[in-house]
Design an enzyme around this catalytic site. Structure first.
Site, PDB file in Angstrom:
ATOM      1  N   GLY A 285     -72.620  55.301   7.783  1.00 56.71           N
ATOM      2  CA  GLY A 285     -71.685  54.547   6.959  1.00 56.71           C
ATOM      3  C   GLY A 285     -70.629  53.881   7.815  1.00 56.71           C
TER       4      GLY A 285
ATOM      5  N   GLN B  53     -62.701  50.006   9.710  1.00 58.77           N
ATOM      6  CA  GLN B  53     -63.058  50.468  11.055  1.00 58.77           C
ATOM      7  C   GLN B  53     -63.347  49.331  12.023  1.00 58.77           C
ATOM      8  OE1 GLN B  53     -66.050  53.310   9.191  1.00 58.77           O
ATOM      9  NE2 GLN B  53     -65.509  54.394  11.068  1.00 58.77           N
TER      10      GLN B  53
ATOM     11  N   CYS C 155     -67.569  60.721  12.282  1.00 52.62           N
ATOM     12  CA  CYS C 155     -67.080  59.383  11.992  1.00 52.62           C
ATOM     13  C   CYS C 155     -67.202  58.537  13.261  1.00 52.62           C
ATOM     14  CB  CYS C 155     -65.616  59.466  11.571  1.00 52.62           C
ATOM     15  SG  CYS C 155     -64.869  57.872  11.193  1.00 52.62           S
ATOM     16  N   LEU C 156     -67.681  57.297  13.101  1.00 54.92           N
ATOM     17  CA  LEU C 156     -67.829  56.420  14.270  1.00 54.92           C
ATOM     18  C   LEU C 156     -66.472  56.125  14.923  1.00 54.92           C
ATOM     19  CD1 LEU C 156     -70.552  53.913  12.992  1.00 54.92           C
ATOM     20  CD2 LEU C 156     -70.839  55.822  14.578  1.00 54.92           C
TER      21      LEU C 156
ATOM     22  N   HIS D 166     -66.118  59.490   1.992  1.00 58.72           N
ATOM     23  CA  HIS D 166     -65.578  59.342   3.349  1.00 58.72           C
ATOM     24  C   HIS D 166     -65.222  57.872   3.617  1.00 58.72           C
ATOM     25  CE1 HIS D 166     -65.877  60.225   7.883  1.00 58.72           C
ATOM     26  NE2 HIS D 166     -65.842  58.909   7.825  1.00 58.72           N
ATOM     27  N   GLU D 167     -66.155  56.964   3.269  1.00 63.19           N
ATOM     28  CA  GLU D 167     -65.924  55.536   3.539  1.00 63.19           C
ATOM     29  C   GLU D 167     -64.822  54.969   2.647  1.00 63.19           C
ATOM     30  OE1 GLU D 167     -67.154  54.648   6.211  1.00 63.19           O
ATOM     31  OE2 GLU D 167     -68.717  56.151   6.357  1.00 63.19           O
TER      32      GLU D 167
ATOM     33  N   HIS E 265     -61.531  55.554   4.108  1.00 62.13           N
ATOM     34  CA  HIS E 265     -61.169  54.582   5.150  1.00 62.13           C
ATOM     35  C   HIS E 265     -60.461  53.374   4.537  1.00 62.13           C
ATOM     36  CE1 HIS E 265     -62.798  56.085   8.900  1.00 62.13           C
ATOM     37  NE2 HIS E 265     -64.006  56.260   8.401  1.00 62.13           N
TER      38      HIS E 265
HETATM   39 NI    NI Z   1     -65.581  57.322   9.187  1.00 59.85          NI
END
Ligand code: NI
Length: 171
Positions: free
Chosen positions: A46, A51, A92-93, A134-135, A138
């Site tokens: 995701g 991000q 998480c990226l 989660h997304e 963000h």
């Molecule tokens: Ni993340």
């Protein structure tokens, strides 16, 4: 398509609150395609526009086993949350190599627009439910490490800053 660079925690831009997309046009479709390429290229499940330093309500996901079912959520809103909660390990990226357990609703229903601007509903369970919550965090300027204890968060912050300094030196 282009690979976008991903902001790393504790970059303060990760705490920006995204605004709604006014119109799903070519600019948004290009953003979606670039985000998908960036997500797949980083082995992520995701990615939120926040991000990649674009502060509009756009999410891409793919929680399928074969990584062949891209999901695009524009202006997502949760319309239902299960009372049942579930504890799952998340990564998480924007916080590479950090994994920890976070409690979230076990299932949610999300209403959003797709890449063509059409409204649809996502009935999310399991990993998909974890990922979409989660997304969506963000988009509100929240990173999952904020759910951890202050001590753990400080350690992660220190580790990430140290790694960023080392990478800068190695250039
Ligand atoms: Ni993340």
């Amino acid at each position: 398509m282009a690979l976008l660079s991903i902001l790393r925690y504790p970059d303060p831009r990760l705490h920006t609150v995204a605004r709604a997309v006014a119109q799903v046009d070519e600019r948004i479709r290009r953003l979606v395609d670039d985000m998908l390429q960036t997500m797949y290229g980083s082995d992520g499940v995701g990615l939120a526009a926040t991000q990649v330093d674009v502060h509009e309500r756009v999410i891409v996901m793919d929680t399928s086993e074969q990584h062949d079912q891209p999901l695009v959520l524009i202006n997502p809103e949760i319309t239902w949350r299960s009372a049942e909660m579930a504890l799952n390990e998340e990564g998480c990226l924007s916080v590479p190599q950090v994994y920890d357990r976070v409690e979230r609703h076990a299932s949610v229903i999300v209403r959003a627009l797709d890449r063509a601007g059409r409204a649809f509903e996502l009935d999310a369970q399991g990993l998909t439910a974890v990922c979409v919550q989660h997304e969506m965090d963000h988009l509100l300027g929240h990173v999952f490490v904020e759910y951890l204890s202050p001590l753990k968060r400080d350690r992660i912050r220190t580790r990430m800053l140290k790694k960023a300094r080392e990478e800068l030196r190695a250039r």
